[in-house]
Write a protein that holds these residues in place. Structure first.
Motif, PDB file in Angstrom:
ATOM      1  N   ASN A  55       0.828  -1.212   0.000  1.00 33.07           N
ATOM      2  CA  ASN A  55       0.000   0.000   0.000  1.00 33.07           C
ATOM      3  C   ASN A  55       0.856   1.252   0.000  1.00 33.07           C
ATOM      4  OD1 ASN A  55      -2.466  -1.263  -0.080  1.00 33.07           O
ATOM      5  ND2 ASN A  55      -2.749  -1.304   2.132  1.00 33.07           N
ATOM      6  N   ALA A  56       1.964   1.214   0.757  1.00 31.23           N
ATOM      7  CA  ALA A  56       2.842   2.394   0.784  1.00 31.23           C
ATOM      8  C   ALA A  56       3.442   2.657  -0.596  1.00 31.23           C
ATOM      9  CB  ALA A  56       3.937   2.188   1.830  1.00 31.23           C
ATOM     10  N   ARG A  57       3.836   1.601  -1.301  1.00 27.58           N
ATOM     11  CA  ARG A  57       4.392   1.792  -2.649  1.00 27.58           C
ATOM     12  C   ARG A  57       3.339   2.314  -3.618  1.00 27.58           C
ATOM     13  NH1 ARG A  57       7.181  -2.976  -1.431  1.00 27.58           N
ATOM     14  NH2 ARG A  57       5.579  -4.245  -2.466  1.00 27.58           N
ATOM     15  N   LYS A  58       2.109   1.845  -3.478  1.00 27.95           N
ATOM     16  CA  LYS A  58       1.051   2.223  -4.416  1.00 27.95           C
ATOM     17  C   LYS A  58       0.526   3.628  -4.152  1.00 27.95           C
ATOM     18  CE  LYS A  58      -2.206  -0.727  -5.063  1.00 27.95           C
ATOM     19  NZ  LYS A  58      -3.251  -1.737  -4.764  1.00 27.95           N
ATOM     20  N   HIS A  59       0.318   3.963  -2.884  1.00 26.76           N
ATOM     21  CA  HIS A  59      -0.397   5.203  -2.552  1.00 26.76           C
ATOM     22  C   HIS A  59       0.503   6.294  -1.963  1.00 26.76           C
ATOM     23  CE1 HIS A  59      -3.890   2.846  -3.403  1.00 26.76           C
ATOM     24  NE2 HIS A  59      -3.686   2.026  -2.377  1.00 26.76           N
ATOM     25  N   ALA A  73       4.134   6.669  -2.947  1.00 33.21           N
ATOM     26  CA  ALA A  73       5.402   6.329  -3.597  1.00 33.21           C
ATOM     27  C   ALA A  73       6.487   7.333  -3.216  1.00 33.21           C
ATOM     28  CB  ALA A  73       5.211   6.304  -5.112  1.00 33.21           C
ATOM     29  N   GLY A  74       7.664   6.801  -2.900  1.00 31.33           N
ATOM     30  CA  GLY A  74       8.803   7.639  -2.553  1.00 31.33           C
ATOM     31  C   GLY A  74       8.842   8.083  -1.116  1.00 31.33           C
ATOM     32  N   GLN A  75       7.838   7.784  -0.317  1.00 37.97           N
ATOM     33  CA  GLN A  75       7.803   8.192   1.082  1.00 37.97           C
ATOM     34  C   GLN A  75       8.446   7.124   1.963  1.00 37.97           C
ATOM     35  OE1 GLN A  75       6.826  11.171   2.001  1.00 37.97           O
ATOM     36  NE2 GLN A  75       6.198  11.685  -0.102  1.00 37.97           N
ATOM     37  N   PRO A  76       9.181   7.530   2.999  1.00 43.92           N
ATOM     38  CA  PRO A  76       9.803   6.545   3.896  1.00 43.92           C
ATOM     39  C   PRO A  76       8.755   5.844   4.763  1.00 43.92           C
ATOM     40  CG  PRO A  76      10.160   8.760   4.731  1.00 43.92           C
ATOM     41  CD  PRO A  76       9.519   8.918   3.373  1.00 43.92           C
ATOM     42  N   VAL A  77       9.032   4.596   5.052  1.00 43.82           N
ATOM     43  CA  VAL A  77       8.115   3.764   5.834  1.00 43.82           C
ATOM     44  C   VAL A  77       8.828   3.327   7.104  1.00 43.82           C
ATOM     45  CG1 VAL A  77       6.753   1.650   5.857  1.00 43.82           C
ATOM     46  CG2 VAL A  77       6.973   2.955   3.745  1.00 43.82           C
ATOM     47  N   ARG A  78       8.121   3.374   8.220  1.00 42.18           N
ATOM     48  CA  ARG A  78       8.674   2.909   9.496  1.00 42.18           C
ATOM     49  C   ARG A  78       7.855   1.702   9.957  1.00 42.18           C
ATOM     50  NH1 ARG A  78      11.590   3.919  14.008  1.00 42.18           N
ATOM     51  NH2 ARG A  78      10.613   3.494  16.050  1.00 42.18           N
ATOM     52  N   LEU A  79       8.558   0.618  10.292  1.00 40.31           N
ATOM     53  CA  LEU A  79       7.933  -0.629  10.731  1.00 40.31           C
ATOM     54  C   LEU A  79       8.444  -0.977  12.126  1.00 40.31           C
ATOM     55  CD1 LEU A  79       6.376  -3.324  10.318  1.00 40.31           C
ATOM     56  CD2 LEU A  79       8.435  -4.207   9.203  1.00 40.31           C
ATOM     57  N   VAL A  80       7.498  -1.247  13.043  1.00 37.81           N
ATOM     58  CA  VAL A  80       7.844  -1.601  14.417  1.00 37.81           C
ATOM     59  C   VAL A  80       7.164  -2.922  14.756  1.00 37.81           C
ATOM     60  CG1 VAL A  80       7.780  -0.924  16.839  1.00 37.81           C
ATOM     61  CG2 VAL A  80       8.043   0.821  15.066  1.00 37.81           C
ATOM     62  N   LEU A  81       7.955  -3.887  15.221  1.00 30.07           N
ATOM     63  CA  LEU A  81       7.449  -5.179  15.675  1.00 30.07           C
ATOM     64  C   LEU A  81       7.744  -5.317  17.156  1.00 30.07           C
ATOM     65  CD1 LEU A  81       8.718  -7.491  12.774  1.00 30.07           C
ATOM     66  CD2 LEU A  81       6.430  -6.524  13.048  1.00 30.07           C
ATOM     67  N   ASP A  82       6.730  -5.703  17.918  1.00 30.64           N
ATOM     68  CA  ASP A  82       6.907  -5.838  19.360  1.00 30.64           C
ATOM     69  C   ASP A  82       5.921  -6.877  19.880  1.00 30.64           C
ATOM     70  OD1 ASP A  82       7.858  -5.483  21.863  1.00 30.64           O
ATOM     71  OD2 ASP A  82       7.163  -3.420  22.112  1.00 30.64           O
ATOM     72  N   GLY A  83       6.148  -7.334  21.105  1.00 26.58           N
ATOM     73  CA  GLY A  83       5.235  -8.287  21.717  1.00 26.58           C
ATOM     74  C   GLY A  83       5.974  -9.378  22.444  1.00 26.58           C
ATOM     75  N   ALA A  84       5.185 -10.244  23.078  1.00 27.20           N
ATOM     76  CA  ALA A  84       5.734 -11.370  23.832  1.00 27.20           C
ATOM     77  C   ALA A  84       4.640 -12.402  23.993  1.00 27.20           C
ATOM     78  CB  ALA A  84       6.239 -10.897  25.196  1.00 27.20           C
ATOM     79  N   PRO A  85       5.021 -13.668  24.261  1.00 21.73           N
ATOM     80  CA  PRO A  85       4.003 -14.697  24.495  1.00 21.73           C
ATOM     81  C   PRO A  85       3.092 -14.311  25.655  1.00 21.73           C
ATOM     82  CG  PRO A  85       6.168 -15.695  24.186  1.00 21.73           C
ATOM     83  CD  PRO A  85       6.391 -14.217  24.284  1.00 21.73           C
ATOM     84  N   GLY A  86       1.802 -14.434  25.429  1.00 25.48           N
ATOM     85  CA  GLY A  86       0.822 -14.082  26.443  1.00 25.48           C
ATOM     86  C   GLY A  86       0.246 -12.703  26.264  1.00 25.48           C
ATOM     87  N   SER A  87       1.053 -11.740  25.770  1.00 25.74           N
ATOM     88  CA  SER A  87       0.564 -10.376  25.577  1.00 25.74           C
ATOM     89  C   SER A  87       0.199 -10.083  24.130  1.00 25.74           C
ATOM     90  CB  SER A  87       1.604  -9.370  26.057  1.00 25.74           C
ATOM     91  OG  SER A  87       2.812  -9.488  25.316  1.00 25.74           O
ATOM     92  N   GLY A  88       0.633 -10.933  23.189  1.00 28.66           N
ATOM     93  CA  GLY A  88       0.285 -10.751  21.797  1.00 28.66           C
ATOM     94  C   GLY A  88       1.412 -10.147  20.989  1.00 28.66           C
TER      95      GLY A  88
END
Length: 368
Positions: A290-294, A296-311
């Motif tokens: 979606n970021a590439r399509k809508h 384009a050229g804008q920087p994207v930030r991705l954050v992954l977090d979590g733990a077993p039990g909390s999701g």
């Protein structure tokens, strides 16, 4: 109606012939008149069973020639009307037989026995007609139940077919949208920068070739999985991408010119259940697409977090462009992601903040 009238008329004629043989000359004319009157009541019985039955019962008190019509009235009323109506017609008929037996006795049959026999006969007609009505009602209920069951089955088949089509469309979208967007980005770079250094053009061509190759492989995987109706049966298809394949996904997007910042707080040694990992991978893949399509050229930030039990949480954001909300952005991919996450007990939400930055947030259950 005509056939019924003819049949009852034959019985009336038989009773008239029998009555005229044993009656006095003065009663013959009365019996003939009453026979014609009773026969005229047959259409009345067919249209208004209770009224016609009561009238026929009253005629029975005058002559035995009305007995066939009164008997038919009891049977017909019991088959087509409530029991109380049929019981009333039968009671009038028995009363008429009792009156007739009193003033026109049969020498060979005592009054008491004649009354008992006629009561039994009317009771049998009443019971027969009531049983026939109950049987018809039961058959009608069974037919209605079978029809409703068939309609319900057809509805379930239609729902299953629609669900299967949605599943196929979702899988095709997830697989092809990402690869085709990479192809479009690489091809666009080659189109708008034909004067780029040969190594840049070669790298873009390599991205196009690799994306096409991976698209074919993933499409073959999806088709194989969709053809396999039994999820527990063995298959040669790969199990599908999980979060362990995320670095390759990010590298492919960066190779196509997309700027991506990844903040992975899970750690390299964490083990995520395969269903959760596959869903998380699809969410990330769709967000990058979606970021590439809508945007384009804008920087994207991705954050992954979590733990077993909390999701497991996935957060992705990027600045929007003036044409981000242009017509043609149906958002079907985001809808499919929300449905996919809901199947695992999770959720996906998205919004644009006051600064014009698009945010996509996903949460998936991560059992301990």
């Amino acid at each position: 109606m005509a056939a019924t009238t003819v049949a009852v008329g034959a019985l009336v004629a038989t009773m008239l012939w029998s009555a005229t043989r044993s009656s006095s000359a003065g009663l013959v004319g009365v019996d003939v008149a009453l026979a014609a009157t009773a026969l005229a009541l047959v259409p009345v019985v067919l249209r208004h069973p209770r009224t016609g039955g009561v009238l026929a019962g009253l005629l029975v008190a005058l002559s035995p020639v009305a007995t066939p019509v009164a008997s038919f009235a009891v049977l017909f009323t019991a088959r087509n009307r409530p029991f109380r109506h049929a019981a009333a017609v039968a009671a009038v008929g028995v009363a008429g037989e009792a009156a007739q037996a009193f003033w026109r006795p049969v020498p060979s049959l005592p009054y008491g026995w004649r009354l008992v026999l006629m009561t039994i006969a009317y009771a049998a007609l009443l019971g027969w007609g009531t049983w026939a009505q109950a049987r018809n009602a039961l058959l009608a209920a069974l037919r209605d139940r079978a029809q409703r069951a068939e309609q319900e089955q057809e509805r379930r088949v239609d729902e299953a077919r629609a669900a299967e089509r949605s599943r196929i469309a979702r899988e095709m979208h997830d697989v092809l949208a990402h690869r085709l967007s990479l192809l479009a980005a690489a091809a666009g770079a080659m189109e708008y920068r034909p004067d780029a250094p040969p190594e840049r053009l070669s790298a873009a061509a390599g991205v196009i070739r690799a994306s096409a190759h991976h698209a074919l492989d993933e499409l073959r995987e999806v088709i194989t999985l969709l053809r396999n109706d039994d999820p527990e049966s063995p298959t040669d298809a790969p199990p599908g991408q999980t979060l362990t394949d995320l670095p390759r996904l990010v590298d492919e997007a960066r190779a196509a010119g997309q700027q991506i910042e990844v903040d992975d707080r899970l750690g390299p040694s964490v083990e995520i259940p395969p269903p959760v990992g596959r869903t998380a991978y699809r969410i990330t893949q769709e967000a990058l697409t979606n970021a590439r399509k809508h945007a384009a050229g804008q920087p994207v930030r991705l954050v992954l977090d979590g733990a077993p039990g909390s999701g497991l949480s996935i957060a992705m954001s990027n600045p929007t462009t003036p044409d981000s909300g242009a017509p043609g952005s149906a958002g079907t991919g985001l809808i499919g992601l929300a449905e996919r996450a809901a199947l695992t007990g999770g959720r996906v939400t998205h919004h644009v903040d006051a600064a014009g930055r698009f945010h996509l947030t996903g949460w998936l259950p991560w059992p301990t």
